[in-house]
Design an enzyme around this catalytic site. Structure first.
Site, PDB file in Angstrom:
ATOM      1  NE  ARG A   1       9.692   6.702   5.597  1.00  0.00           N
ATOM      2  CZ  ARG A   1       9.856   5.862   4.578  1.00  0.00           C
ATOM      3  NH1 ARG A   1      11.061   5.549   4.152  1.00  0.00           N
ATOM      4  NH2 ARG A   1       8.813   5.320   3.988  1.00  0.00           N
TER       5      ARG A   1
ATOM      6  CE  LYS B   1       6.223   2.422   6.346  1.00  0.00           C
ATOM      7  NZ  LYS B   1       7.378   2.575   5.453  1.00  0.00           N
ATOM      8  CG  ASN B   2       4.714  -2.378   4.655  1.00  0.00           C
ATOM      9  OD1 ASN B   2       5.004  -1.186   4.728  1.00  0.00           O
ATOM     10  ND2 ASN B   2       5.569  -3.282   4.208  1.00  0.00           N
TER      11      ASN B   2
ATOM     12  CG  ASP C   1       9.596  -3.876   2.064  1.00  0.00           C
ATOM     13  OD1 ASP C   1      10.122  -3.215   1.154  1.00  0.00           O
ATOM     14  OD2 ASP C   1       8.466  -3.611   2.522  1.00  0.00           O
TER      15      ASP C   1
ATOM     16  NE  ARG D   1       7.839   3.071  -3.970  1.00  0.00           N
ATOM     17  CZ  ARG D   1       7.778   2.924  -2.646  1.00  0.00           C
ATOM     18  NH1 ARG D   1       7.328   1.800  -2.132  1.00  0.00           N
ATOM     19  NH2 ARG D   1       8.155   3.888  -1.852  1.00  0.00           N
ATOM     20  N   PRO D   2       5.122   4.177 -10.199  1.00  0.00           N
ATOM     21  CG  PRO D   2       4.752   3.387 -12.353  1.00  0.00           C
ATOM     22  CD  PRO D   2       5.721   3.298 -11.214  1.00  0.00           C
ATOM     23  CB  VAL D   3      -0.072   6.542  -8.906  1.00  0.00           C
ATOM     24  CG1 VAL D   3       0.794   6.654  -7.670  1.00  0.00           C
ATOM     25  CG2 VAL D   3      -0.047   7.841  -9.704  1.00  0.00           C
ATOM     26  CG  ASP D   4       0.805   5.025 -14.915  1.00  0.00           C
ATOM     27  OD1 ASP D   4       0.940   6.069 -14.255  1.00  0.00           O
ATOM     28  OD2 ASP D   4       1.459   4.768 -15.936  1.00  0.00           O
TER      29      ASP D   4
ATOM     30  CB  CYS E   1      10.541   7.168  -3.593  1.00  0.00           C
ATOM     31  SG  CYS E   1      10.408   5.449  -4.030  1.00  0.00           S
TER      32      CYS E   1
ATOM     33  CB  ILE F   1       9.971  -5.534  -6.342  1.00  0.00           C
ATOM     34  CG1 ILE F   1       9.758  -7.017  -6.026  1.00  0.00           C
ATOM     35  CG2 ILE F   1       8.714  -4.721  -6.059  1.00  0.00           C
ATOM     36  CD1 ILE F   1       8.661  -7.687  -6.796  1.00  0.00           C
TER      37      ILE F   1
END
Length: 429
Positions: A408, A22-23, A316, A131-134, A126, A338
């Site tokens: 998922r 999936k990843n 994971d 999990r920021p997108v900076d 989430c 993490i």
């Protein structure tokens, strides 16, 4: 709403086919935005996230076909899907789509690279952390993008196209490495990404991009060099095996006993997890086209682990390993480095009789002689499968609710386990 019922106590024996990762699949699908030719992906798993991302890409104008069938009509494991982004009709990724799956934010890189503009909703938080997108935004700015945050959207432009540059990621980020590598393939000049993620899925994406005509060196190491090209072509690429699914089923066998061959996978994809499982009492032997897993004759030994970026122990697999440690002959310490909220499965495991204490990002798991079945609630993708692993040995029935999380990331989990002797069924409604 579907739920899964498990009656514990059966060993696992037989063969489990491992699906495509999936990843790896999600960034590979997004890479189709980089070319107006067809990108064909083989070994694509049947997953809810794949179907959702296919719809999201369709919003941008990507056409798809599944060996002549639609997504839900094929019964075999591993499909071949053809993606064609001949005409990008919309460079906006709206909130109602991005909010359903964080990885859809990654379209910002290919859209900027090819169309020189993008308007992508910020994904928000989430269940397992913010999990920021900076890092994504800072990295794209380093490649010459002008990005402003307006009303919850990253509004980006790169008039004249992106320009290669040297960028050091302030922390290891798999998602940011995917996005910046894709964006750099069409940038002018050379891009050097330092402190890049080293996961096998990064190297898999690089192999696909190279087949499309990109010039990439060093993927799978902490320094990746990309020489930008004018355009990319179509290609055919086979998705690598899912190392998280591999580790998950290996832990299920270690938990229950038995002897299972995991086919279509490779031991080199998860070296630390395999070494950790061996210390816990599992035997994992590479065989032709897979890995044989069985208990080494003793019980489950307690092993301390700390999650780390690849090649460290995968975050994971943390929940699954915690489930295994609930039956260890002693106490194990599990440290999560993490994500800040990735212990939500602890309370659900406790409902089955597990003894786990938390102190910040450290969980101490005291092994117990037996677990007992109970109704439990899945809180996220990996946490949900940890409850299944525990349920496989719990006395009586365990009912896992909200299994849409499982759908998922795990292709037909109950079918694969059931074929190896587990008493497991999906209940609809």
């Amino acid at each position: 709403m579907d739920r899964i019922r498990i009656r514990g106590g059966n060993e696992l024996n037989g063969t489990i086919p491992i699906s495509g990762a999936k990843n790896a699949t999600l960034p590979l699908m997004i890479a189709s935005l980089l070319t107006d030719d067809t990108l064909t992906l083989e070994n694509v798993p049947h997953l809810a996230d794949v179907e959702l991302l296919t719809r999201i890409l369709g919003n941008h104008g990507v056409d798809f076909s599944v060996t002549g069938k639609r997504l839900r009509q094929e019964s075999s494991f591993g499909r071949t899907i053809h993606f064609t982004a001949r005409n990008i009709v919309d460079t906006t990724a709206p909130y109602e789509l991005v909010s359903k799956m964080r990885a859809s934010f990654w379209v910002i890189g290919p859209l900027l690279a090819r169309m020189h503009e993008a308007r992508v909703s910020l994904p928000g938080g989430c269940a397992i952390g913010t999990r920021p997108v900076d890092i994504f935004i800072d990295g794209l700015r380093a490649l010459g993008a002008d990005i402003e945050i307006e009303a919850g959207y990253a509004v980006a432009s790169a008039k004249g196209g992106l320009v290669g540059n040297r960028y050091r990621l302030p922390k290891v980020s798999v998602g940011a490495t995917h996005v910046l590598m894709m964006a750099a393939t069409l940038a002018k000049g050379e891009t050097i990404l330092e402190n890049a993620a080293r996961e096998p899925e990064i190297a898999d994406l690089a192999a696909c991009l190279t087949a499309m005509g990109a010039k990439i060196d060093g993927a799978g190491t902490s320094t990746i060099r990309i020489d930008g090209v004018r355009s990319l072509s179509g290609a055919r690429h086979r998705v690598l095996p899912d190392r998280i699914e591999t580790g998950t089923y290996a832990m299920a066998v270690a938990m229950t006993g038995g002897d299972v061959t995991l086919t279509g996978t490779r031991a080199d994809l998860l070296p630390t997890a395999i070494e950790t499982l061996a210390r816990a009492g599992a035997a994992l032997t590479p065989v032709e086209d897979g890995i044989r897993v069985y208990r080494n004759g003793g019980g489950i030994a307690p092993v301390d682990v700390s999650t780390d970026p690849y090649p460290g122990f995968p975050t994971d697999l943390q929940a699954q390993f915690m489930a295994l440690m609930t039956r260890a002959s002693g106490t194990a310490k599990i440290t999560e480095t993490i994500f800040e909220n990735r212990f939500m499965h602890v309370q659900e495991l406790a409902r089955l009789g597990a003894k786990i204490s938390l102190a910040g990002q450290v969980a101490r798991v005291e092994g117990v002689e037996r677990l007992k079945g109970a109704p439990v609630m899945a809180t996220d993708l990996r946490a949900s499968v940890s409850l299944v692993i525990a349920g496989l040995v719990a006395e009586g029935d365990t009912e896992v609710n909200r299994v849409y999380h499982l759908d998922r990331g795990f292709e037909r989990l109950e079918e694969k386990l059931g074929n190896c002797g587990a008493e497991i069924e999906r209940i609809s409604g």
